[in-house]
Design an enzyme around this catalytic site. Structure first.
Site, PDB file in Angstrom:
ATOM      1  N   TYR B  37      83.416   2.982  46.672  1.00  0.00           N
ATOM      2  CA  TYR B  37      81.965   3.178  46.708  1.00  0.00           C
ATOM      3  C   TYR B  37      81.404   2.482  45.471  1.00  0.00           C
ATOM      4  O   TYR B  37      82.066   1.645  44.876  1.00  0.00           O
ATOM      5  CB  TYR B  37      81.653   4.694  46.752  1.00  0.00           C
ATOM      6  CG  TYR B  37      80.249   4.996  47.226  1.00  0.00           C
ATOM      7  CD1 TYR B  37      79.801   4.559  48.473  1.00  0.00           C
ATOM      8  CD2 TYR B  37      79.363   5.712  46.428  1.00  0.00           C
ATOM      9  CE1 TYR B  37      78.518   4.821  48.906  1.00  0.00           C
ATOM     10  CE2 TYR B  37      78.067   5.989  46.864  1.00  0.00           C
ATOM     11  CZ  TYR B  37      77.650   5.540  48.106  1.00  0.00           C
ATOM     12  OH  TYR B  37      76.369   5.800  48.529  1.00  0.00           O
ATOM     13  N   LYS B  92      86.426  10.399  76.066  1.00  0.00           N
ATOM     14  CA  LYS B  92      86.750   8.974  76.173  1.00  0.00           C
ATOM     15  C   LYS B  92      87.212   8.440  74.808  1.00  0.00           C
ATOM     16  O   LYS B  92      88.143   7.626  74.740  1.00  0.00           O
ATOM     17  CB  LYS B  92      85.499   8.223  76.638  1.00  0.00           C
ATOM     18  CG  LYS B  92      85.745   6.768  76.968  1.00  0.00           C
ATOM     19  CD  LYS B  92      86.046   6.579  78.430  1.00  0.00           C
ATOM     20  CE  LYS B  92      86.276   5.130  78.774  1.00  0.00           C
ATOM     21  NZ  LYS B  92      86.299   4.914  80.216  1.00  0.00           N
TER      22      LYS B  92
END
Lengths: 378, 378
Positions: B37, B92
């Site tokens: 970061y 899915k």
């Protein structure tokens, strides 16, 4: 230390930072597949049709934050767009997971007007449990957040505004103790009225109604200025009630507190010397502060905070947002209010048992932070 | 077997199915945080500004598929909207991970016109490496997919159309062998011209130009009908060249192949008896087929396939889409073409070494599927 090389090396090695996993880590039998997907999953969908609240019991949205940016105002990089801002948003997703065990999906947007951004986020909102807006430029960020808060039934939190404001307030609470001041009596100069500056002004006003003066590149924001946009006019509600005109150095004379969210090197030693005795300096420009701590201290500053991890008193949003979202998700909070922000700031401040000039803010690695903050987001 | 109870139990136990994880599972030091970061991540963003192709080297988009639905045409449930369709889309995502080690984010949309859906997906597209459209109703699904394919630089694949078409073609290739037919000589009746039926017709036409007749609830789709919308008119390009009118039972007489993607119980034993000798029946309505296999067989059917996992010859999209997306992501393929679909169907068919009436399609658990299909998506 320069982290560029390590950053490029790690990102290349792992080809990104995040991955998905199944919650169920036992063997996925054919029977289980028929329960997790068709035909069994239909029963779960039907249960949510009957009671939409069940979404949180049955889907990953109960622990899922979208980190959303249009890439228009990234770190020190500016408007770099959706692709180049993805590593930053994926980094934020990493922080969410690491600090608060919150699942997070980085979404970078290829649209840039408030109308388009609001429409897109509203369209995808059912997929998430909360929304963290990130690195969206001012003043669009204000309208975007306000509209989404009004129209969505999940928390929407622009971290560049409120995360920063919470940690600044936490730091000031302890800096007041260190220097023997009361925030309600303080004269505060805020340099920079973008996302962070604006939120800091509003939260300080809410918390203690100190005398606040906001300064932009043209000087003090005052009712006499004819160049103010709507957003800057709104800041007059919380600042400069007496209608003073002038420059940053004018208004700093006798001030107790300087809060910079503006640009490198803006504050000089001379200016610090004109402030009240033992002034407090929050020089938060990144990566280079408005003034370096050693210079500020030599000029008389009693307490100095920056945004840098290699200096004492780092004002780091990661102190606040993991606990804020942990609490919002766990406690089914739909709106993060000013009261939540103030409570969080008090919790952060209280984690420093004996504040000193070089310790007004806890370490971001302090494991008490997330549970303590989450407890007050109710 | 009824999977409802197991489905509700598992979804409740795990509170959803998916979670996120860090790719780097070694200790996350403060130094590493500064690389993943700010400030280090800025170097990664800059590298992508200079060369947008680097997005794939440095972010999780290289292995990330969005599963996107507006919840307008879910399983046997119909238009249940974004919240209730989330368990299906998350399911899915689970299949993507389980079968192909692809990270996947389920996105359910609270917008429903083609313009809004296209605008939303375009807006979030930079966040993903590929897009799987799911359970979007016909005929909107055709326009949505076509526009997105034309406007985006990542693969867009509507699995209800093409996944089904690929597996049907794979099954037919082997059914031809079992019954000693040539597909190019076959008379094929397709019942149902929604997403799946339309894609099946187009792919079969592309593969072998057989004689195809499409049937909807009003009878054979023919140029003499005055009630056809644009989408059904387009089907005339690939079917019923001779312009025959009549009912399903009329056109079934002498047909070699029945493919049903319509509704339970539509096909009777009497109709099967009027078909060509040793006919092939793909009765794919879910969860109850157009005709049950034992009835079809008693009426003379040589090969029967359904969509059910508890019967032989299951036409299951999960045979195709994991390998299709694995290949597209690994080989940097921007468009899934008809040639890709035909190649995938051949690969699936070839995995059954000695096709028989009860084995024309490999098991979805066959671990050779994904690598074999991925290899031909180039």
């Amino acid at each position: 230390m320069n982290f560029d090389e390590l950053a490029l090396e790690l990102h290349k090695k792992y080809k990104g930072k995040m991955t998905t996993q199944l919650r169920d880590n036992e063997e996925l039998t054919r029977e289980k597949l028929s329960a997790y997907y068709t035909p069994g999953v239909a029963a779960v969908s039907k249960a949510i049709v009957e009671n939409p609240e069940k979404l949180k019991d049955y889907t990953w949205t109960n622990n899922l934050v979208a980190v959303i940016s249009d890439g228009s105002s990234v770190l020190g990089l500016g408007n770099i767009g959706p692709k180049a801002s993805m590593p930053v948003m994926e980094g934020k997703a990493l922080l969410f997971k690491h600090f608060a065990d919150i699942n997070s999906v980085p979404i970078t947007l290829d649209v840039h007007t408030p109308d388009e951004i609001v429409a897109t986020i509203k369209a995808i909102a059912p997929s998430f449990g909360a929304i963290n807006l990130e690195d969206i430029g001012a003043p669009q960020c204000f309208e975007i957040e306000e509209r989404l808060k009004a129209e969505l039934d999940i928390p929407v939190f622009h971290d560049d505004q409120h995360g920063t404001a919470i940690v600044v307030l936490a730091g000031l609470i302890n800096a007041m103790e260190v220097t023997g001041r009361e925030l309600s009596d303080a004269k505060i100069v805020v340099s920079g009225v973008g996302a962070a500056g604006t939120a800091i002004i509003k939260l300080l006003n809410k918390y203690a109604q100190p005398r606040i003066f906001a300064v932009d590149s043209k000087g003090i924001i005052s009712k006499n200025r004819t160049d103010l946009n709507e957003h800057k006019k709104e800041i007059l509600k919380y600042s400069n009630i007496s209608g003073i005109d002038g420059s940053l150095s004018d208004i700093l004379q006798g001030a107790d507190i300087f809060i910079g969210v503006s640009r490198a090197g803006l504050l000089t030693a001379d200016m610090v010397e004109t402030m009240d005795k033992d002034p407090i300096i929050f020089a938060l420009a990144n990566p280079t502060p408005e003034i370096m701590p050693d210079i500020a201290k030599a000029a008389g500053a009693a307490v100095v905070a920056t945004g840098r991890s290699d200096l004492p008193n780092q004002v780091n949003n990661a102190l606040a947002f993991p606990g804020i979202f942990r609490g919002a998700l766990d406690n089914n909070v739909q709106q993060i209010t000013d009261e939540h922000k103030i409570s969080a700031a008090k919790v952060i401040a209280a984690l420093v048992k004996n504040p000193t000039a070089i310790e007004i803010i806890p370490s971001v690695m302090d494991e008490r932070l997330v549970p303590a903050i989450a407890k007050v987001i109710i």
